[in-house]
Design a protein around this motif. Structure first.
Motif, PDB file in Angstrom:
ATOM      1  N   PHE A   1      -3.639  -3.031   9.150  1.00 24.44           N
ATOM      2  CA  PHE A   1      -4.731  -3.612   8.361  1.00 24.44           C
ATOM      3  C   PHE A   1      -4.438  -3.593   6.872  1.00 24.44           C
ATOM      4  N   ALA A   2      -3.484  -2.772   6.479  1.00 19.73           N
ATOM      5  CA  ALA A   2      -3.123  -2.711   5.059  1.00 19.73           C
ATOM      6  C   ALA A   2      -2.058  -3.743   4.703  1.00 19.73           C
TER       7      ALA A   2
ATOM      8  N   TRP B   1       1.515   7.681  21.797  1.00 18.73           N
ATOM      9  CA  TRP B   1       0.220   7.019  21.597  1.00 18.73           C
ATOM     10  C   TRP B   1      -0.326   7.245  20.194  1.00 18.73           C
ATOM     11  N   LEU B   2      -0.074   8.411  19.629  1.00 17.07           N
ATOM     12  CA  LEU B   2      -0.666   8.685  18.322  1.00 17.07           C
ATOM     13  C   LEU B   2      -0.054   7.808  17.227  1.00 17.07           C
ATOM     14  N   VAL B   3       1.268   7.736  17.183  1.00 12.78           N
ATOM     15  CA  VAL B   3       1.908   6.915  16.152  1.00 12.78           C
ATOM     16  C   VAL B   3       1.557   5.443  16.376  1.00 12.78           C
TER      17      VAL B   3
ATOM     18  N   LYS C   1      -1.240   4.435  17.460  1.00 13.26           N
ATOM     19  CA  LYS C   1      -2.593   4.325  16.916  1.00 13.26           C
ATOM     20  C   LYS C   1      -2.560   4.221  15.391  1.00 13.26           C
ATOM     21  N   LEU C   2      -1.682   5.015  14.786  1.00 15.93           N
ATOM     22  CA  LEU C   2      -1.535   4.962  13.330  1.00 15.93           C
ATOM     23  C   LEU C   2      -1.026   3.587  12.902  1.00 15.93           C
TER      24      LEU C   2
ATOM     25  N   PRO D   1       5.596   6.803   3.506  1.00  8.74           N
ATOM     26  CA  PRO D   1       6.337   7.652   4.450  1.00  8.74           C
ATOM     27  C   PRO D   1       7.360   6.865   5.273  1.00  8.74           C
TER      28      PRO D   1
ATOM     29  N   ALA E   1      -3.803   1.118  12.781  1.00 10.24           N
ATOM     30  CA  ALA E   1      -4.632   1.251  11.573  1.00 10.24           C
ATOM     31  C   ALA E   1      -3.873   0.725  10.360  1.00 10.24           C
ATOM     32  N   ALA E   2      -2.570   1.060  10.289  1.00  2.00           N
ATOM     33  CA  ALA E   2      -1.791   0.709   9.101  1.00  2.00           C
ATOM     34  C   ALA E   2      -1.631  -0.793   8.932  1.00  2.00           C
TER      35      ALA E   2
ATOM     36  N   SER F   1       0.819  -1.207   0.000  1.00  2.00           N
ATOM     37  CA  SER F   1       0.000   0.000   0.000  1.00  2.00           C
ATOM     38  C   SER F   1       0.854   1.259   0.000  1.00  2.00           C
ATOM     39  N   THR F   2       0.353   2.313  -0.617  1.00  2.00           N
ATOM     40  CA  THR F   2       1.040   3.604  -0.612  1.00  2.00           C
ATOM     41  C   THR F   2       1.179   4.154   0.798  1.00  2.00           C
ATOM     42  N   VAL F   3       0.379   3.590   1.711  1.00  2.00           N
ATOM     43  CA  VAL F   3       0.441   4.023   3.093  1.00  2.00           C
ATOM     44  C   VAL F   3       1.839   3.856   3.667  1.00  2.00           C
TER      45      VAL F   3
END
Ligand SMILES: CCCCCCCCCCCCC/C=C/[C@@H](O)[C@H](CO[C@@H]1O[C@H](CO)[C@H](O)[C@H](OS(=O)(=O)O)[C@H]1O)NC(=O)CCCCCCCCCCC
Ligand SMILES: CCCCCCCCCCCCC/C=C/[C@@H](O)[C@H](CO[C@@H]1O[C@H](CO)[C@H](O)[C@H](OS(=O)(=O)O)[C@H]1O)NC(=O)CCCCCCCCCCC
Lengths: 209, 209
Positions: A153-154, A142-144, A146-147, A44, A150-151, A39-41
């Motif tokens: 799943f890709a 915590w934010l990264v 969380k990311l 980065p 989500a990621a 994925s392009t996700v």
């Protein structure tokens, strides 16, 4: 496993010094690993790792004979940067790069060890999550984190991931796993040596991003 | 609002043609906008936008007199790339860049219009979410949408955001909002004209990433 196998890491010498030139050469083949995730996700993440490699290479190129081994770089930068060290230069870049390498290492090791989610044997999420927990989680706020959740799943199906690592050629899964096992020998040894060096030189930081 | 106000967009001429040179000059001051959001999480977004600008600038620099306006670039690329157009070159870069610009535009407009979450008047999440829904959501698959939902929690407090836009100087909130209002006039007009151009030239695509 063409992607990785064609560019094995060099065997570590007895003094455990990692040669900068061959290390840079070998890691330069790793960023496409993230394209295999599909994925392009992941762009980065790939960019971050390419940035680390570029930083280290720039320092090496400034004086290849002086910076023959990674340790020489750390020593020179420690001298040069004083109180700013180790959060600076190639020392910082390699600090993060080794974590990305460890992520890859644990992910591949977990796959060859046959670890799987019995309910979803075709997925590699458990393997990615294990790799993340061992390599990176503690350096992420915590934010990264969380990311990441989500990621993940890709992440692709196991079969597609192995196929991508074999550059799309049809290879038997067992053959592919065998080649990963071979790749992991020198790769793991080199990365372990880098981790040890950071500990010994007191160069490891544990701030989070 | 020093950051934005010192680099106003040029007023749109009657024929609504956006001049490439001054457009590139003005947008080059926008990427630091994402630093104002405060978290490193926004670095990949900034990088994406910087990439767009770099792509357009490279085309412009190859022949500044030929590519005097943005429309000239689209026309030339349409001619040059045949069936690959518009998913190519500066046409593609500007297609995405204008969506990032619209995100910024709607976010700022929503702030000056006083839109807020009555339960959390100090947060800008509702404004970010509105901007996202109008500018980008439809071009993002479920995964990137999910990442956005996580990332929006990293958005700063309104007061901190406005302060950052004023380069940290102490400015009254009302003064800052006034300057944003001024900035939005030409900025909105230029971006609207770009959107219109994409529609008229049939250059808009709606694939998702
Ligand atoms: C509109 C939609 C909104 C969407 C919002 C998007 C949010 C995107 C967030 C992206 C995070 C990308 C990952 C990058 C994280 C990076 O922040 C960290 C630290 O990065 C380091 O930072 C240092 C300074 O502190 C130096 O700059 C280093 O650079 S230096 O060279 O200058 O010294 C740099 O590598 N690297 C990392 O954590 C390394 C990450 C390696 C990852 C390995 C694999 C994970 C794979 C997961 C697979 C399931
Ligand atoms: C270990 C941890 C794991 C973490 C996982 C990290 C995952 C990170 C995911 C990052 C997504 C970053 C956003 C970038 C998304 C980009 O994919 C899209 C399309 O990007 C375009 O793609 C084209 C090809 O299709 C060309 O390459 C364009 O490039 S070209 O120049 O070559 O033509 C390029 O801009 N741009 C976009 O969607 C534009 C985004 C603008 C955003 C505006 C503001 C949003 C602000 C939100 C504030 C709350």
């Amino acid at each position: 496993m063409a992607l990785l196998m064609e560019h094995q890491f060099k065997q570590l010498p007895a003094d455990k010094q990692v040669e900068t030139r061959s290390f840079l050469e070998s890691v330069s083949y790793l960023p496409p690993f993230f394209d295999c995730l599909g994925s392009t996700v992941f762009a980065p993440i790939k960019a971050d790792i390419v940035g680390n490699i570029t930083t280290i290479k720039a320092v090496f190129d400034s004086n290849p004979s002086r910076f023959k081994t990674l340790q020489k770089i750390l020593e020179a930068e420690k001298e040069l940067h004083g109180a700013d060290w180790p959060k600076v230069g190639a020392t910082l870049a390699l600090m993060w790069l080794k974590r990305g390498l460890r992520f890859i290492q644990v992910l591949l090791q977990s796959l060859v060890d046959g670890e799987k989610d019995e309910n979803n044997p075709n997925l590699i999420r458990v393997n990615c999550t294990k790799a993340y927990e061992l390599a990176l989680k503690k350096y992420h706020g915590w934010l990264v984190q969380k990311l990441f959740k989500a990621a993940v799943f890709a992440a692709p199906y196991k079969a597609d991931f192995l196929k991508a690592l074999s550059k799309g050629r049809k290879v038997k899964e067992e053959d592919c796993l065998d080649k990963i096992r071979q790749f992991l020998v020198n790769f793991t040894a080199a990365n372990d040596a880098i981790y040890e060096m950071y500990t010994k030189m007191n160069a490891e930081l544990d701030y989070t991003v």
